[in-house]
Design an enzyme around this catalytic site. Structure first.
Site, PDB file in Angstrom:
ATOM      1  N   ALA A   1       3.940  -5.221  -3.221  1.00  8.59           N
ATOM      2  CA  ALA A   1       4.808  -4.145  -3.713  1.00  8.59           C
ATOM      3  C   ALA A   1       5.878  -4.645  -4.676  1.00  8.59           C
ATOM      4  O   ALA A   1       6.583  -3.839  -5.287  1.00  8.59           O
ATOM      5  CB  ALA A   1       5.458  -3.414  -2.546  1.00  8.59           C
TER       6      ALA A   1
ATOM      7  N   SER B   1       8.173  -6.525   6.824  1.00 12.89           N
ATOM      8  CA  SER B   1       8.888  -5.918   7.958  1.00 12.89           C
ATOM      9  C   SER B   1       8.375  -4.505   8.232  1.00 12.89           C
ATOM     10  O   SER B   1       9.071  -3.528   7.991  1.00 12.89           O
ATOM     11  CB  SER B   1      10.402  -5.934   7.735  1.00 12.89           C
ATOM     12  OG  SER B   1      10.789  -5.490   6.458  1.00 12.89           O
TER      13      SER B   1
END
Length: 196
Positions: free
Chosen positions: A32, A102
Site C-alpha cells: 500500500a 497491523s
C-alpha cells in the site's frame, strides 16, 4: 527495583527539539506504500531539522520480532512490541514513523493507548487489494494465492481498516508528494511540528 521519575520531561525535550515527540502509525495492506511514505516523511522531517526515526515491519521482523510467526497471536505480539518501542522513542522526543500492516484494530488501539497527549496519529494508507497485488515487488501475493503463504493479510487473513483514522492517504492514485503535504498539514494542526 522501583522506577524513578524521568529527570527530563517531555515538555523540556519538545522545547529543545522544537517539536513534540509523537507516533505516526501507518497501516495498510502489503504494497500500500507505507514504507515509501514513511521514508519520504523521515527525509522531509530531517530537512526540517526534526528528530525522527522509521520503524518498519520488515526491519523488526529480522531483529526484535524474529522469533514470531504469523498467527493472529504472533501478529498481535509483533504490534505490541512495536507499540512499546514507538512509545519509548516518542517519550525521548522523537517523531516515530511506524510502517506496519497491523491488521487488527484492537492492536492499533493498544499501541495508541501507550502514547499520551494525543501524540499518536493513525494514518491509513488506503489502496485497493488489486493495486497492492500489481505492486507485489516481493512476490508475496502470488505466493499467497498459490497457497505457499498461509495467513497472508488480505488473502487468507483479514485486514481491519481503521474506522476513523487521523488521516487517510489515497496511495493508489495519489503521489508521495501529495501524501507528504497532507502529513505535514496534520503534524502542524496537531502541534507536533511548527514549521512550514
Amino acid at each position: 527495583m522501583p522506577t524513578t521519575a524521568a529527570s527530563i520531561t517531555r515538555a523540556e525535550r519538545a522545547t529543545q527539539n522544537r517539536h513534540r515527540g509523537a507516533v505516526l502509525w501507518l497501516t495498510g495492506l502489503s504494497g500500500a506504500g507505507k514504507s515509501t511514505v514513511a521514508q519520504a516523511l523521515a527525509r522531509r522531517l530531517f530537512e526540517m531539522d526534526c528528530r525522527s526515526y522509521v520503524l518498519d515491519g520488515d526491519q523488526l521482523r529480522t531483529g526484535l520480532c524474529a522469533d514470531l510467526g504469523f498467527s493472529d497471536a504472533a501478529r498481535s505480539e509483533n504490534i505490541r512490541r512495536a507499540g512499546e518501542l514507538a512509545a519509548l522513542f516518542a517519550d525521548a522526543g522523537m517523531i516515530v514513523i511506524c510502517a506496519f500492516i497491523s491488521p487488527f484494530g484492537a492492536d492499533r488501539a493498544r499501541a495508541k493507548a501507550l502514547v499520551p497527549d494525543g501524540a499518536f496519529l493513525e494514518i491509513y494508507c488506503q489502496c485497493p487489494l488489486a493495486v497492492c497485488e500489481e505492486r507485489d515487488v516481493k512476490g508475496l501475493y502470488r505466493r499467497a494465492r498459490d497457497g505457499q503463504l498461509a495467513q497472508f493479510t488480505g488473502i487468507s487473513s483479514p485486514y481491519e481498516a481503521p474506522a476513523a483514522p487521523d488521516l487517510a492517504l489515497d496511495t493508489a492514485s495519489g503521489s508521495v508528494d501529495d501524501a507528504l503535504a497532507a502529513l505535514l498539514v496534520l503534524l502542524r494542526e496537531r502541534r507536533i511540528v511548527h514549521q512550514a
